[in-house]
Design a protein around this motif. Structure first.
Motif, PDB file in Angstrom:
ATOM      1  N   GLY A 163       0.808  -1.219   0.000  1.00 31.55           N
ATOM      2  CA  GLY A 163       0.000   0.000   0.000  1.00 31.55           C
ATOM      3  C   GLY A 163       0.835   1.260   0.000  1.00 31.55           C
ATOM      4  N   LYS A 164       0.129   2.398  -0.003  1.00 32.46           N
ATOM      5  CA  LYS A 164       0.778   3.703  -0.036  1.00 32.46           C
ATOM      6  C   LYS A 164       0.697   4.376   1.331  1.00 32.46           C
ATOM      7  N   ALA A 165       1.700   5.204   1.609  1.00 30.66           N
ATOM      8  CA  ALA A 165       1.812   5.851   2.913  1.00 30.66           C
ATOM      9  C   ALA A 165       1.209   7.255   2.878  1.00 30.66           C
ATOM     10  N   SER A 166       0.464   7.586   3.932  1.00 27.07           N
ATOM     11  CA  SER A 166      -0.132   8.917   4.085  1.00 27.07           C
ATOM     12  C   SER A 166      -0.151   9.271   5.564  1.00 27.07           C
ATOM     13  N   VAL A 167      -0.079  10.573   5.834  1.00 24.76           N
ATOM     14  CA  VAL A 167      -0.111  11.025   7.220  1.00 24.76           C
ATOM     15  C   VAL A 167      -0.909  12.324   7.291  1.00 24.76           C
ATOM     16  N   LEU A 168      -1.675  12.490   8.374  1.00 30.14           N
ATOM     17  CA  LEU A 168      -2.472  13.693   8.600  1.00 30.14           C
ATOM     18  C   LEU A 168      -1.947  14.399   9.839  1.00 30.14           C
ATOM     19  N   LEU A 169      -1.540  15.649   9.664  1.00 27.20           N
ATOM     20  CA  LEU A 169      -0.931  16.442  10.731  1.00 27.20           C
ATOM     21  C   LEU A 169      -1.904  17.512  11.220  1.00 27.20           C
ATOM     22  N   ASP A 170      -1.893  17.737  12.519  1.00 29.85           N
ATOM     23  CA  ASP A 170      -2.719  18.776  13.144  1.00 29.85           C
ATOM     24  C   ASP A 170      -1.782  19.818  13.741  1.00 29.85           C
ATOM     25  N   PHE A 171      -1.923  21.084  13.277  1.00 26.69           N
ATOM     26  CA  PHE A 171      -1.074  22.160  13.784  1.00 26.69           C
ATOM     27  C   PHE A 171      -1.705  22.892  14.966  1.00 26.69           C
ATOM     28  N   GLY A 172      -2.843  22.405  15.457  1.00 22.49           N
ATOM     29  CA  GLY A 172      -3.383  22.859  16.728  1.00 22.49           C
ATOM     30  C   GLY A 172      -4.296  24.059  16.683  1.00 22.49           C
ATOM     31  N   LYS A 173      -4.163  24.910  15.678  1.00 20.27           N
ATOM     32  CA  LYS A 173      -4.953  26.132  15.591  1.00 20.27           C
ATOM     33  C   LYS A 173      -4.997  26.567  14.139  1.00 20.27           C
ATOM     34  N   GLU A 174      -6.113  27.120  13.721  1.00 22.14           N
ATOM     35  CA  GLU A 174      -6.214  27.682  12.367  1.00 22.14           C
ATOM     36  C   GLU A 174      -5.131  28.736  12.179  1.00 22.14           C
ATOM     37  N   LEU A 175      -4.517  28.741  10.993  1.00 20.25           N
ATOM     38  CA  LEU A 175      -3.501  29.745  10.694  1.00 20.25           C
ATOM     39  C   LEU A 175      -3.511  30.056   9.210  1.00 20.25           C
ATOM     40  N   HIS A 176      -2.806  31.098   8.840  1.00 18.53           N
ATOM     41  CA  HIS A 176      -2.695  31.491   7.437  1.00 18.53           C
ATOM     42  C   HIS A 176      -1.249  31.329   6.994  1.00 18.53           C
ATOM     43  N   GLY A 177      -1.046  30.736   5.807  1.00 18.92           N
ATOM     44  CA  GLY A 177       0.302  30.601   5.281  1.00 18.92           C
ATOM     45  C   GLY A 177       0.457  29.354   4.441  1.00 18.92           C
ATOM     46  N   GLY A 178       1.611  28.750   4.522  1.00 21.27           N
ATOM     47  CA  GLY A 178       1.921  27.586   3.709  1.00 21.27           C
ATOM     48  C   GLY A 178       2.623  26.514   4.513  1.00 21.27           C
ATOM     49  N   LEU A 179       3.444  25.720   3.822  1.00 20.17           N
ATOM     50  CA  LEU A 179       4.087  24.565   4.445  1.00 20.17           C
ATOM     51  C   LEU A 179       5.541  24.487   4.000  1.00 20.17           C
ATOM     52  N   GLN A 180       6.406  24.188   4.937  1.00 20.66           N
ATOM     53  CA  GLN A 180       7.832  23.966   4.653  1.00 20.66           C
ATOM     54  C   GLN A 180       8.153  22.492   4.923  1.00 20.66           C
ATOM     55  N   VAL A 181       8.733  21.841   3.924  1.00 23.38           N
ATOM     56  CA  VAL A 181       9.097  20.424   4.048  1.00 23.38           C
ATOM     57  C   VAL A 181      10.603  20.298   3.867  1.00 23.38           C
ATOM     58  N   VAL A 182      11.288  19.745   4.861  1.00 24.38           N
ATOM     59  CA  VAL A 182      12.734  19.520   4.821  1.00 24.38           C
ATOM     60  C   VAL A 182      12.978  18.020   4.695  1.00 24.38           C
ATOM     61  N   THR A 183      13.766  17.635   3.723  1.00 27.27           N
ATOM     62  CA  THR A 183      13.931  16.212   3.396  1.00 27.27           C
ATOM     63  C   THR A 183      15.310  15.689   3.792  1.00 27.27           C
ATOM     64  N   GLY A 184      15.389  14.361   3.791  1.00 26.36           N
ATOM     65  CA  GLY A 184      16.645  13.673   4.084  1.00 26.36           C
ATOM     66  C   GLY A 184      17.308  13.152   2.816  1.00 26.36           C
ATOM     67  N   GLN A 185      18.204  12.209   3.017  1.00 24.53           N
ATOM     68  CA  GLN A 185      19.044  11.685   1.932  1.00 24.53           C
ATOM     69  C   GLN A 185      18.619  10.246   1.624  1.00 24.53           C
ATOM     70  N   TRP A 186      17.879  10.079   0.531  1.00 23.13           N
ATOM     71  CA  TRP A 186      17.506   8.728   0.136  1.00 23.13           C
ATOM     72  C   TRP A 186      18.461   8.187  -0.918  1.00 23.13           C
ATOM     73  N   ASN A 187      18.258   6.952  -1.331  1.00 20.33           N
ATOM     74  CA  ASN A 187      19.265   6.219  -2.113  1.00 20.33           C
ATOM     75  C   ASN A 187      19.633   6.878  -3.437  1.00 20.33           C
ATOM     76  N   VAL A 188      18.650   7.390  -4.149  1.00 16.62           N
ATOM     77  CA  VAL A 188      18.907   7.981  -5.465  1.00 16.62           C
ATOM     78  C   VAL A 188      18.593   9.466  -5.407  1.00 16.62           C
ATOM     79  N   SER A 189      19.517  10.294  -5.871  1.00 21.46           N
ATOM     80  CA  SER A 189      19.349  11.746  -5.751  1.00 21.46           C
ATOM     81  C   SER A 189      18.409  12.272  -6.835  1.00 21.46           C
ATOM     82  N   LYS A 190      17.131  11.984  -6.638  1.00 25.73           N
ATOM     83  CA  LYS A 190      16.106  12.495  -7.545  1.00 25.73           C
ATOM     84  C   LYS A 190      14.888  12.925  -6.719  1.00 25.73           C
ATOM     85  N   PRO A 191      14.060  13.818  -7.280  1.00 29.19           N
ATOM     86  CA  PRO A 191      12.882  14.272  -6.534  1.00 29.19           C
ATOM     87  C   PRO A 191      11.879  13.139  -6.320  1.00 29.19           C
ATOM     88  N   ILE A 192      11.075  13.300  -5.282  1.00 28.07           N
ATOM     89  CA  ILE A 192       9.992  12.363  -4.974  1.00 28.07           C
ATOM     90  C   ILE A 192       8.670  13.147  -4.961  1.00 28.07           C
TER      91      ILE A 192
END
Length: 583
Positions: free
Chosen positions: A87-116
């Motif tokens: 199957g496929k992986a999914s996660v739902l995050l709760d930031f605790g309070k309504e807010l305005h803005g966007g999302l920052q995602v910081v990634t690690g080092q996987w086997n092949v240096s290509k985007p996911i």
């Protein structure tokens, strides 16, 4: 060279230095001269809860740890999402309070240096973040994109999104892939301004309602004063009135108000109506009156004179030979009243009285007695004809506030019937104001607790575009996945333009209890322009104490009211020396 000339050159040099102080030397200054500095700041918030997950996910709790926004080579303690045959992986995050803005995602080092590839969904409710864009429950990408598929860089960082939300769902799209996440943080974008006004009482629910209304408007104070941060990210002038009332009570002067008022004026040449709605042009007049009353900025008011006078003259022409309004354009009060034509007519007649009366006052301040006289004569005519509210609480409230119907009668016959049923988030403010005018402070407090408290009981951290007490029957909370057999109050409810998930859950026009509690419970009412005189007349009703502050151009007025054993109220009041306190 004369001393004066030398000083003038020095001043110009210092001015230029201040303008470009934060620019690198290589920056093209000819472009910067027309640039505007950002009114908002960005802060980064980690989620507070993993609300749901599926598929192969390891170390999801890592995402709850505060980060620094920087990818690194350590490779330690990463959150892993894997797609595989199971199957496929999914996660739902709760930031605790309504807010305005966007999302920052910081990634690690996987086997092949290509985007996911991942899919990111923002939601004001947990169920909205789980929804697809489809007609059944009306999840949309209107005004702001909240459902997108993007590529995450290998060992890097991506920032996406510009909307209103509390919840974020991330789905790993690529098959047979492992995604390593170091951080997922909300980019919270807001005006970094102090809450100068305050309210605290013996009722914690009222305290929370006051603060929630203030926060709802704060979120909508972006480039301009919006009505909703997910949807309707526009300057709707009528919707601004309760928002400006909240700003006056909480933040004091803020340039987002005149900036938005001027935008509405400049894009609406007469005889057009602001936003195509006659009442919205009338609300513009009322906001100008209230803004001047609070800030006393005569130069700014004078800038409005030319447009104001022409608008007032236009309104005086919209009265027929029976002294009834004959307004064209969209005939609108708010959405819940939009099918009650007779109630709308009562509201429009009342709005004519309110706006022309305010216009007459402004014209006297602007030394234009001729236009003031014309407005007064029009009001006298309008008062000869009193329409029936047709059981509309919106219409009845305006009839009471305009003086066309005694407030006590409007309250008894319409407003007090069935409590907060048939209240609305926008016009609820005027229903409360009419009840106060009728002396029914106890009933108004009960309505606030039931109606606005009803949203908080369902997990709200901001007030909604609309709310109907009938929706609450067997409804799940917005901060949980809807249990089997429960109604989804976000996805299954709503009406008109806000059906289902299109319904905004952070709408500034719903903030009315905030200025109402300040004005009527704390008893702080501005009596002279610029807050030169303030009357203190508290109404505690069932409260044992209430205290708070109110911003003026000269500083804070502070009050504390305590109910004594004999029922009398003991008050402590302080304020700037420039403000005359009337008690």
């Amino acid at each position: 060279m004369t001393r004066i000339a030398t000083l003038a050159i020095l001043f110009c040099v210092l001015l230029c230095q201040s303008v470009f102080a934060q620019l690198p030397p290589i920056f093209d200054k000819s472009r910067a001269q027309s640039a505007q500095s950002e009114a908002t700041v960005r802060r980064f918030l980690s989620p507070v809860k993993i609300l749901w997950k599926t598929g192969s996910i390891a170390n999801a709790e890592r995402l709850l740890t505060p980060g620094n926004g920087q990818a690194d080579l350590s490779g330690k303690d990463m959150c892993s999402l894997k797609n595989n045959a199971s199957g496929k992986a999914s996660v739902l995050l709760d930031f605790g309070k309504e807010l305005h803005g966007g999302l920052q995602v910081v990634t690690g080092q996987w086997n092949v240096s290509k985007p996911i590839t991942v899919r990111i969904r923002f939601g004001e409710s947990a169920s909205e973040a789980m929804a697809d864009i489809e007609p059944k429950q009306n999840a949309t990408n209107d005004h702001a994109i909240r459902d997108m598929t993007v590529q995450l860089p290998w060992l890097g960082k991506l920032e996406v999104g510009n909307t209103g939300y509390r919840f974020v769902r991330i789905d790993l799209v690529d098959g047979d892939t492992e995604l390593l996440l170091k951080e997922v943080r909300a980019i919270f974008t807001f005006r970094d301004i102090p809450y100068l006004g305050s309210f605290r009482s013996s009722d914690e629910l009222l305290n929370k309602i006051w603060a929630t209304g203030a926060y709802t408007v704060h979120l909508n104070m972006q480039d301009y004063l919006w009505d909703g941060i997910k949807r309707d990210r526009l300057v709707w002038v009528g919707d601004m009135h309760p928002e400006v009332s909240t700003i006056n009570a909480v933040f004091g002067y803020n340039d987002v108000v005149p900036k938005s008022l001027d935008l509405a004026r400049d894009i609406t040449p007469l005889p057009g109506w602001m936003n195509g709605i006659s009442t919205y042009s009338m609300w513009w007049i009322l906001i100008q009156r209230d803004w001047y009353q609070h800030n006393g900025n005569l130069p700014y008011l004078k800038e409005q004179k030319n447009y104001l006078v022409k608008l007032l003259n236009l309104l005086t022409e919209k009265i027929d030979d029976k002294n009834s309004e004959k307004l064209d354009g969209t005939r609108f009060l708010d959405w819940p009243s939009s099918e009650n034509a007779k109630g709308i007519h009562a509201g429009l007649q009342s709005m004519m009285v309110l706006s022309l009366s305010a216009g007459a006052d402004l014209c006297r301040i602007l030394n234009d007695p001729a236009t003031a006289k014309k407005c007064d004569e029009a009001v006298a005519r309008l008062k000869k004809y009193v329409p029936d509210a047709n059981e509309s609480k919106q219409g009845a409230a305006l009839l009471a506030l305009s003086g066309l119907v005694p407030a006590e009668k409007a309250n008894k016959d319409v407003l007090a019937v069935q409590g907060a049923h048939n209240f609305s988030t926008f016009y609820g403010y005027y229903m409360l104001q009419a009840k106060a005018k009728a002396g029914d402070y106890k009933g108004a407090l009960t309505n606030i607790r039931e109606f606005w408290g009803g949203m908080l009981n369902l997990g709200a951290t901001t007030f909604w575009e609309d709310f109907n007490l009938d929706w609450t029957t067997n409804a799940g909370r917005i901060d949980e996945l809807v249990p089997e057999g429960k109604k989804d109050i976000h996805g299954d409810c709503g009406a008109y333009c806000y059906i289902g998930f299109r319904h905004s859950l952070a709408h500034g026009w719903a903030s009315g209890p905030t200025p109402w509690l300040t004005e009527h419970v704390l008893g702080i009412k501005v009596m002279e322009p610029g807050c030169k005189a303030i009357k203190i007349e508290p109404h505690l009703e069932d409260l044992t104490f209430a205290e708070g502050s109110f911003p003026t151009p000269y500083g804070l007025v502070k009050v504390k009211h305590t109910k004594l054993a004999n029922g009398k109220i003991q008050s402590e009041v302080s304020g700037p020396k420039e403000v005359r306190i009337i008690r």
